[in-house]
Design an enzyme around this catalytic site. Structure first.
Site, PDB file in Angstrom:
ATOM      1  N   HIS A 132       0.870  -1.178   0.000  1.00  0.00           N
ATOM      2  CA  HIS A 132       0.000   0.000   0.000  1.00  0.00           C
ATOM      3  C   HIS A 132       0.908   1.229   0.000  1.00  0.00           C
ATOM      4  CE1 HIS A 132      -2.735   2.988   1.864  1.00  0.00           C
ATOM      5  NE2 HIS A 132      -3.720   2.235   1.427  1.00  0.00           N
ATOM      6  N   ASP A 209       3.464  -4.133   8.080  1.00  0.00           N
ATOM      7  CA  ASP A 209       2.220  -3.387   7.945  1.00  0.00           C
ATOM      8  C   ASP A 209       1.090  -4.403   8.083  1.00  0.00           C
ATOM      9  OD1 ASP A 209      -0.075  -2.197   7.108  1.00  0.00           O
ATOM     10  OD2 ASP A 209       0.718  -1.467   5.193  1.00  0.00           O
ATOM     11  N   GLN A 212      -4.078  -5.086   7.020  1.00  0.00           N
ATOM     12  CA  GLN A 212      -5.051  -6.041   6.467  1.00  0.00           C
ATOM     13  C   GLN A 212      -4.981  -7.409   7.135  1.00  0.00           C
ATOM     14  OE1 GLN A 212      -7.447  -5.216   4.578  1.00  0.00           O
ATOM     15  NE2 GLN A 212      -6.781  -3.242   3.779  1.00  0.00           N
ATOM     16  N   LYS A 235     -10.099  -0.929  10.448  1.00  0.00           N
ATOM     17  CA  LYS A 235     -10.202  -2.103   9.562  1.00  0.00           C
ATOM     18  C   LYS A 235     -10.481  -3.367  10.380  1.00  0.00           C
ATOM     19  CE  LYS A 235      -6.981  -0.202   6.192  1.00  0.00           C
ATOM     20  NZ  LYS A 235      -7.871   0.332   5.157  1.00  0.00           N
ATOM     21  N   CYS A 373      -4.870   2.339  -3.676  1.00  0.00           N
ATOM     22  CA  CYS A 373      -3.664   2.935  -3.072  1.00  0.00           C
ATOM     23  C   CYS A 373      -2.486   1.976  -3.170  1.00  0.00           C
ATOM     24  CB  CYS A 373      -3.886   3.338  -1.617  1.00  0.00           C
ATOM     25  SG  CYS A 373      -5.212   4.509  -1.419  1.00  0.00           S
TER      26      CYS A 373
HETATM   27  N1  7TS Z   1      -1.620  -0.648   4.775  1.00  0.00           N
HETATM   28  C1  7TS Z   1      -2.483  -1.443   4.121  1.00  0.00           C
HETATM   29  C2  7TS Z   1      -2.069  -2.813   3.721  1.00  0.00           C
HETATM   30  C3  7TS Z   1      -3.758  -0.962   3.841  1.00  0.00           C
HETATM   31  O1  7TS Z   1      -4.623  -1.751   3.212  1.00  0.00           O
HETATM   32  C4  7TS Z   1      -4.126   0.342   4.241  1.00  0.00           C
HETATM   33  C5  7TS Z   1      -5.449   0.934   3.878  1.00  0.00           C
HETATM   34  C6  7TS Z   1      -3.191   1.101   4.945  1.00  0.00           C
HETATM   35  C7  7TS Z   1      -1.950   0.564   5.192  1.00  0.00           C
HETATM   36  C8  7TS Z   1      -3.496   2.452   5.452  1.00  0.00           C
HETATM   37  O2  7TS Z   1      -4.411   2.373   6.493  1.00  0.00           O
HETATM   38  P1  7TS Z   1      -4.937   3.686   7.225  1.00  0.00           P
HETATM   39  O3  7TS Z   1      -5.991   3.170   8.125  1.00  0.00           O
HETATM   40  O4  7TS Z   1      -3.787   4.271   7.939  1.00  0.00           O
HETATM   41  O5  7TS Z   1      -5.469   4.578   6.126  1.00  0.00           O
HETATM   42  N2  7TS Z   1      -6.107   0.305   2.821  1.00  0.00           N
HETATM   43  C9  7TS Z   1      -7.224   0.727   2.192  1.00  0.00           C
HETATM   44  C10 7TS Z   1      -7.856  -0.035   1.204  1.00  0.00           C
HETATM   45  O6  7TS Z   1      -7.482  -1.113   0.810  1.00  0.00           O
HETATM   46  N3  7TS Z   1      -8.950   0.625   0.783  1.00  0.00           N
HETATM   47  O7  7TS Z   1      -9.029   1.778   1.449  1.00  0.00           O
HETATM   48  C11 7TS Z   1      -7.973   1.851   2.344  1.00  0.00           C
END
Ligand code: 7TS
Length: 415
Positions: A132, A209, A212, A235, A373
């Site tokens: 990501h 990271d 997910q 998430k 992303c």
């Molecule tokens: N890393 C991964 C693997 C992600 O899927 C996401 C967000 C992030 C980091 C960032 O997370 P945040 O909560 O700090 O924004 N992924 C997604 C997605 O797949 N669709 O919308 C956001």
């Protein structure tokens, strides 16, 4: 009764679970909502909503500073979450868990503190082709500032990392492996235990990271031997604006603080400031207190179901969804790794993903379309975008049937 529910882990009653999620009970465009955009954000059980509401209705006060009753209560509730997350991730101590806004902020915290202190000109940081943007850009920015180099583990045609190539990238200049546990765009589960070992053998640290992974898998940071592990509460069925950065205390203690302000100090004079102990050293300012408390309720919720049972049920959903979508002529699944979380990313010949998403929305079906992303992995598969159905443990085979029927409709509309 559908077949899947019969083969779900004992006692996994998805109909009952769905009752806990008020948002799922609505109709969208006159059709029952089919929410398949869980990788973007997951829905919240009533217990999380109630915990947030209780904080604002009953316990609302700032934390770590008041002797009065409300402040004591809010501090206790907030700090209890740290204990729950400690168990959830199997960290050694609560002090190794830093509250952050989400995975993005956790990764930036490490790049701005550990990275700025420890990465020098000529050093190398390894990321993967599946990342990501939030696990690419902070490292790119650091490399640019320091004159360090970003190296990238390539991805095979199934969407798996090529470990032989990773092995070749490791060398004495490698300072860090920064890799996702689970790919958001394709669902690939990376062999991070092995990858962390390989990084350590080369003398590098490993940041995972886990944005997910946290909603889908049982995580054990000690068994993984991860140096840093970042996740987002939203998430994992918790509120937005709250997340966790795990770091080994030895590393966190040696890192400079990040943001300066209240709560992160021990003493302040104009001559010199001394910093607070872990974890507060990294927690400047009033945090998202309600979010922290809500995250604790989310951890309680999934723990009561059991992450192993969640993973088993979702695997069955993934198998079902893969089979159902594979039958649609012209549909190509992008990402067919042997180890996958419940994400199905796909393209349909001749139809733009945004058109697919828009037609599905009219049927009450929420999917994400775009590059997710994760532009580099779209480039790798030479597609500008995909349509992505990302599942959670409250989804059902009936919803997957609705998606498959919806896609047939999409094909009729655009044929
Ligand atoms: N890393 C991964 C693997 C992600 O899927 C996401 C967000 C992030 C980091 C960032 O997370 P945040 O909560 O700090 O924004 N992924 C997604 C997605 O797949 N669709 O919308 C956001």
């Amino acid at each position: 009764m559908n077949a899947l529910i019969n083969t779900a882990p004992a006692g996994f009653d998805v109909a009952k679970i769905r009752q806990d999620f008020p948002v799922l009970k609505q109709k969208v465009h006159g059709k029952p909502l089919v929410y398949l955009d869980n990788a973007a954000t997951a829905q919240k059980p009533q217990s999380v909503i109630d915990a947030i509401r209780h904080f604002y209705e009953v316990d609302c006060a700032n934390i770590h500073r008041g002797v009065h009753e409300l402040s004591q209560r809010s501090t206790a509730a907030y700090e209890q979450t740290r204990g729950k997350v400690r168990q959830f991730l199997n960290a050694r101590t609560k002090n190794e868990l830093i509250f952050v806004r989400g995975a993005t902020e956790g990764i930036n915290l490490v790049s701005q503190t550990w990275g700025r202190k420890c990465v020098k000109e000529g050093d190398e940081i390894i990321v993967s082709g599946l990342e990501h943007h939030s696990n690419i850009v902070p490292w790119q920015m650091l490399c640019e500032e320091k004159g360090a180099k970003l190296r990238v583990i390539p991805v095979n045609d199934s969407g798996e990392l090529i470990l032989e190539e990773y092995e070749k990238l490791l060398n004495p200049r490698t300072k860090l492996l920064a890799v996702g546990h689970v790919s958001n765009a394709l669902g690939t589960i990376n062999p991070i235990r092995q990858m962390i070992d390989m990084a350590h053998k080369a003398g590098a640290l490993a940041l995972i990271d886990g944005a997910q992974a946290a909603p889908h898998l049982k995580i054990d940071v000690q068994a993984l031997d991860a140096d840093f592990y970042a996740l987002s509460g939203h998430k994992a069925f918790g509120p937005t604006g709250i997340g966790i950065l795990y770091g080994k205390s030895k590393l966190l203690n040696a890192m400079p603080p990040w943001q300066g302000g209240g709560d992160m100090i021990r003493t302040v004079t104009f001559e010199k400031t001394t910093y607070n102990e872990l974890p507060y050293k990294f927690e400047a300012g009033t945090p998202h207190i309600a979010g922290g408390i809500g995250l604790g309720a989310a951890v309680d919720y999934v723990t009561a179901i059991g992450m192993d049972r969640i993973a088993a049920y979702e695997h069955e959903l993934l198998v079902y969804a893969t089979a159902a979508l594979s039958q649609i002529p012209g549909l190509r699944i992008i990402g067919t790794a042997r180890e996958k979380a419940a994400v199905v990313s796909f393209v349909i010949e001749g139809i733009h993903p945004h058109d697919i998403g828009t037609v599905l929305d009219r049927m009450g079906i929420a999917v994400r379309t775009g590059h997710h992303c994760a532009q580099p992995i779209m480039d790798r598969f030479q597609v500008p975008a995909t349509t992505r159905a990302s599942l959670a443990f409250y989804n059902t085979t009936a919803e997957i049937d609705a998606l498959a029927a919806g896609l047939q409709k999409v094909k009729e509309v655009f044929s």
